[in-house]
Scaffold this motif. Structure first.
Motif, PDB file in Angstrom:
ATOM      1  N   TRP A 296       0.728  -1.119  -0.024  1.00 20.71           N
ATOM      2  CA  TRP A 296      -0.130  -0.193  -0.035  1.00 20.71           C
ATOM      3  C   TRP A 296       1.061   1.284  -0.034  1.00 20.71           C
ATOM      4  O   TRP A 296       0.643   2.357  -0.682  1.00 20.71           O
ATOM      5  CB  TRP A 296      -0.985  -0.018   1.203  1.00 20.71           C
ATOM      6  CG  TRP A 296      -1.896   1.233   0.997  1.00 20.71           C
ATOM      7  CD1 TRP A 296      -3.199   1.223   0.631  1.00 20.71           C
ATOM      8  CD2 TRP A 296      -1.542   2.471   1.954  1.00 20.71           C
ATOM      9  NE1 TRP A 296      -3.646   2.356   0.832  1.00 20.71           N
ATOM     10  CE2 TRP A 296      -2.822   3.429   1.625  1.00 20.71           C
ATOM     11  CE3 TRP A 296      -0.493   2.803   2.452  1.00 20.71           C
ATOM     12  CZ2 TRP A 296      -2.890   4.693   2.069  1.00 20.71           C
ATOM     13  CZ3 TRP A 296      -0.455   4.058   3.072  1.00 20.71           C
ATOM     14  CH2 TRP A 296      -1.711   5.207   2.568  1.00 20.71           C
ATOM     15  N   TRP A 299       2.274   1.972  -3.317  1.00 17.94           N
ATOM     16  CA  TRP A 299       1.221   2.612  -4.185  1.00 17.94           C
ATOM     17  C   TRP A 299       0.934   4.063  -3.796  1.00 17.94           C
ATOM     18  O   TRP A 299       0.770   4.787  -4.693  1.00 17.94           O
ATOM     19  CB  TRP A 299       0.182   1.633  -4.309  1.00 17.94           C
ATOM     20  CG  TRP A 299      -1.210   2.227  -4.857  1.00 17.94           C
ATOM     21  CD1 TRP A 299      -1.500   2.244  -6.176  1.00 17.94           C
ATOM     22  CD2 TRP A 299      -2.233   3.006  -4.343  1.00 17.94           C
ATOM     23  NE1 TRP A 299      -2.630   2.641  -6.403  1.00 17.94           N
ATOM     24  CE2 TRP A 299      -3.375   3.259  -5.356  1.00 17.94           C
ATOM     25  CE3 TRP A 299      -2.295   3.576  -3.069  1.00 17.94           C
ATOM     26  CZ2 TRP A 299      -4.023   4.127  -5.039  1.00 17.94           C
ATOM     27  CZ3 TRP A 299      -3.560   4.289  -2.843  1.00 17.94           C
ATOM     28  CH2 TRP A 299      -4.597   4.699  -3.849  1.00 17.94           C
ATOM     29  N   ASP A 302       3.578   6.424  -4.765  1.00 22.15           N
ATOM     30  CA  ASP A 302       3.566   6.352  -6.327  1.00 22.15           C
ATOM     31  C   ASP A 302       5.338   5.896  -6.445  1.00 22.15           C
ATOM     32  O   ASP A 302       5.885   6.467  -7.411  1.00 22.15           O
ATOM     33  CB  ASP A 302       3.444   7.641  -6.936  1.00 22.15           C
ATOM     34  CG  ASP A 302       3.259   7.419  -8.295  1.00 22.15           C
ATOM     35  OD1 ASP A 302       3.014   6.205  -8.935  1.00 22.15           O
ATOM     36  OD2 ASP A 302       3.118   8.551  -9.065  1.00 22.15           O
ATOM     37  N   PHE A 304       6.550   2.991  -8.004  1.00 22.33           N
ATOM     38  CA  PHE A 304       6.393   1.917  -9.013  1.00 22.33           C
ATOM     39  C   PHE A 304       7.364   0.824  -9.085  1.00 22.33           C
ATOM     40  O   PHE A 304       6.889  -0.307  -8.692  1.00 22.33           O
ATOM     41  CB  PHE A 304       6.065   2.438 -10.301  1.00 22.33           C
ATOM     42  CG  PHE A 304       5.508   1.127 -11.298  1.00 22.33           C
ATOM     43  CD1 PHE A 304       4.396   0.551 -11.041  1.00 22.33           C
ATOM     44  CD2 PHE A 304       6.348   0.621 -12.179  1.00 22.33           C
ATOM     45  CE1 PHE A 304       3.771  -0.577 -11.691  1.00 22.33           C
ATOM     46  CE2 PHE A 304       5.899  -0.671 -12.745  1.00 22.33           C
ATOM     47  CZ  PHE A 304       4.718  -1.102 -12.731  1.00 22.33           C
ATOM     48  N   PHE A 307       6.779  -0.906  -5.643  1.00 16.42           N
ATOM     49  CA  PHE A 307       5.397  -1.811  -5.619  1.00 16.42           C
ATOM     50  C   PHE A 307       5.595  -2.960  -6.348  1.00 16.42           C
ATOM     51  O   PHE A 307       5.070  -4.113  -5.933  1.00 16.42           O
ATOM     52  CB  PHE A 307       4.507  -0.827  -6.504  1.00 16.42           C
ATOM     53  CG  PHE A 307       3.196  -1.373  -6.783  1.00 16.42           C
ATOM     54  CD1 PHE A 307       2.125  -1.398  -5.927  1.00 16.42           C
ATOM     55  CD2 PHE A 307       2.825  -1.944  -7.997  1.00 16.42           C
ATOM     56  CE1 PHE A 307       0.831  -2.014  -6.113  1.00 16.42           C
ATOM     57  CE2 PHE A 307       1.610  -2.491  -8.234  1.00 16.42           C
ATOM     58  CZ  PHE A 307       0.830  -2.629  -7.312  1.00 16.42           C
ATOM     59  N   LEU A 332      -5.391  -2.589  -8.390  1.00 18.40           N
ATOM     60  CA  LEU A 332      -4.028  -2.961  -8.589  1.00 18.40           C
ATOM     61  C   LEU A 332      -3.887  -2.977 -10.298  1.00 18.40           C
ATOM     62  O   LEU A 332      -2.643  -2.601 -10.535  1.00 18.40           O
ATOM     63  CB  LEU A 332      -3.751  -4.383  -8.038  1.00 18.40           C
ATOM     64  CG  LEU A 332      -3.779  -4.368  -6.566  1.00 18.40           C
ATOM     65  CD1 LEU A 332      -3.842  -5.943  -5.973  1.00 18.40           C
ATOM     66  CD2 LEU A 332      -2.660  -3.762  -5.925  1.00 18.40           C
ATOM     67  N   TYR A 335      -3.066   0.402 -11.507  1.00 19.71           N
ATOM     68  CA  TYR A 335      -1.773   1.067 -10.820  1.00 19.71           C
ATOM     69  C   TYR A 335      -0.787   0.446 -12.117  1.00 19.71           C
ATOM     70  O   TYR A 335      -0.011   1.116 -12.597  1.00 19.71           O
ATOM     71  CB  TYR A 335      -1.420   0.697  -9.686  1.00 19.71           C
ATOM     72  CG  TYR A 335      -0.148   1.485  -9.411  1.00 19.71           C
ATOM     73  CD1 TYR A 335      -0.009   2.868  -9.428  1.00 19.71           C
ATOM     74  CD2 TYR A 335       0.901   0.841  -8.717  1.00 19.71           C
ATOM     75  CE1 TYR A 335       1.090   3.655  -9.006  1.00 19.71           C
ATOM     76  CE2 TYR A 335       2.022   1.270  -8.435  1.00 19.71           C
ATOM     77  CZ  TYR A 335       2.102   2.880  -8.321  1.00 19.71           C
ATOM     78  OH  TYR A 335       3.244   3.573  -7.954  1.00 19.71           O
TER      79      TYR A 335
END
Length: 412
Positions: A296, A299, A302, A304, A307, A332, A335
């Motif tokens: 979380w 994400w 930001d 990536f 993530f 998900l 994103y």
């Protein structure tokens, strides 16, 4: 030196804190009385059992609160407010009632006997009558703080940790004796305030002696709460002392991906859970709470690349009930789509549409799936799914209907 500190604190007790000592804690848990052969009198204790005690066969850590007539409720409140298993384990809380004038009489005339009672009879009584696991923390304030500090340094000490608030006494002889012992690691937390002019010198001297020595198997810390006074500090020191003792019990938390990386990243995380598991008999695997939080956070901030790393490393968490919804599958997938990782986005959209049909998210998921196929230059599937996005939006009067129509128009 100890006698001088001790007599000073007894005098302070009579004049500064007499009103506090006269108060009796409201009834929480049970009151129990048993006879002490060492002290030659009955002793009354307060016993709080965790909510899960009666419905389990578990054994529990124990918090012993000297001057329970004042601070027993604080120990119980900490258990309740920190939600048991989240930040601290559920614990049995024991409060030793020491009302005035008996309190000062015992400390003045039966100092050694009282320490022996705490270490032997009190611990023995609790272990015989309740399910304990051998993890014991002793809290003491003011004169009782001398007891907690001396006991944790004593040979054969049954406690694993001690919190000494508003006083402490540790001399070189105690340190030398401690270093000769063959024992498990002990924890000691010292707290005071510069405003406590009657006891700060004793804490300062104890800290100087601790700093001057290499002490095997003693993990200790000291903190000054200079906004507090003699009467207010014990409530904070119990809380922070327990946090110090259980410093690696809770799931680790991070403020940012940078914070996570600076602490050592995944190697740090694996080592943390390994040590936690060894110390508390818990799983050594990274828990789902930590995995969810890192996914979380990446994400939300930001990040990536982080993530994607977490989604790969923690793939198992994606099969838990938390993610069993159209909301999460769409979130998900969107994103991944944002960063044009179409191959990763497609399975989330497909799973959401297939397994979690939800009118609120159907148009978004069909649109995401269509755009992902379009990104992979599969115009046929892109067109099919964008048509379905328009149909789903028309069905629910979706405010983004014109957006989906425009997406479909571009494909045509």
């Amino acid at each position: 030196m100890l006698k001088q500190h001790f007599l000073l604190i007894l005098i302070v007790s009579l004049f500064v804190s007499n009103s506090l000592l006269a108060q009796s804690a409201m009834q929480v848990g049970e009151l129990k009385t048993f006879y002490s052969e060492i002290l030659g009198t009955d002793r009354t204790i307060q016993v709080y059992l965790p909510d899960s005690y009666d419905d389990s066969e578990r054994k529990y850590a124990t918090l012993y609160v000297l001057d329970g007539q004042m601070f027993f409720l604080n120990g119980v409140a900490i258990q309740k407010s920190l939600h048991g298993e989240t930040l601290l384990p559920e614990m049995i809380v024991i409060g030793l009632v020491m009302e005035q004038p008996e309190r000062n009489e015992v400390f003045r005339n039966q100092w050694d006997e009282f320490k022996a009672f705490v270490q032997k009879e009190l611990v023995g009584y609790i272990d015989q009558n309740f399910r304990t696991n051998g993890e014991r923390i002793l809290f003491g304030w003011e004169t009782s703080a001398y007891v907690s500090a001396e006991v944790i340094m004593a040979s054969g000490c049954p406690f694993t940790g001690a919190i000494s608030s508003n006083a402490a006494y540790i001399d070189q002889n105690m340190i030398d004796s401690f270093n000769k012992q063959v024992s498990d690691i002990k924890y000691l937390y010292l707290a005071n305030t510069e405003k406590d002019i009657y006891t700060i010198a004793s804490t300062t001297q104890a800290v100087e002696n601790l700093k001057a020595n290499d002490i095997d198997n003693l993990v200790w810390d000291v903190r000054l709460f200079n906004d507090e006074i003699h009467e207010s500090l014990p409530y904070l020191s119990m809380y922070h002392g327990l946090k110090f003792y259980y410093h690696n019990y809770a799931s680790p938390s991070f403020s940012s991906i940078k914070d996570f990386e600076e602490r050592g990243g995944l190697p740090y995380l694996n080592d943390y859970f390994k040590q936690r598991g060894e110390r508390f008999g818990m799983s050594q695997e990274i828990d789902y709470a930590t995995k969810n939080t890192l996914i979380w956070m990446a994400w939300n901030q930001d990040e990536f690349s982080a993530f994607k790393q977490f989604m790969t490393e923690f793939e198992d968490v994606l099969g838990t009930p938390r993610y069993a919804s159209a909301y999460w599958q769409n979130r998900l997938g969107q994103y991944y789509l944002k960063y044009e990782d179409f191959d990763s986005a497609i399975p989330f959209f497909e799973r959401g549409i297939r397994d979690y049909p939800d009118d609120e998210y159907m148009a978004q998921m069909y649109s995401g799936l269509g755009l992902s196929y379009l990104g992979n230059d599969d115009k046929k599937r892109a067109k099919q799914n964008l048509k379905l996005a328009v149909q789903a939006a028309e069905k629910t009067s979706d405010q983004n209907l014109d957006v989906y129509k425009e997406q479909l128009k571009k494909v045509k």
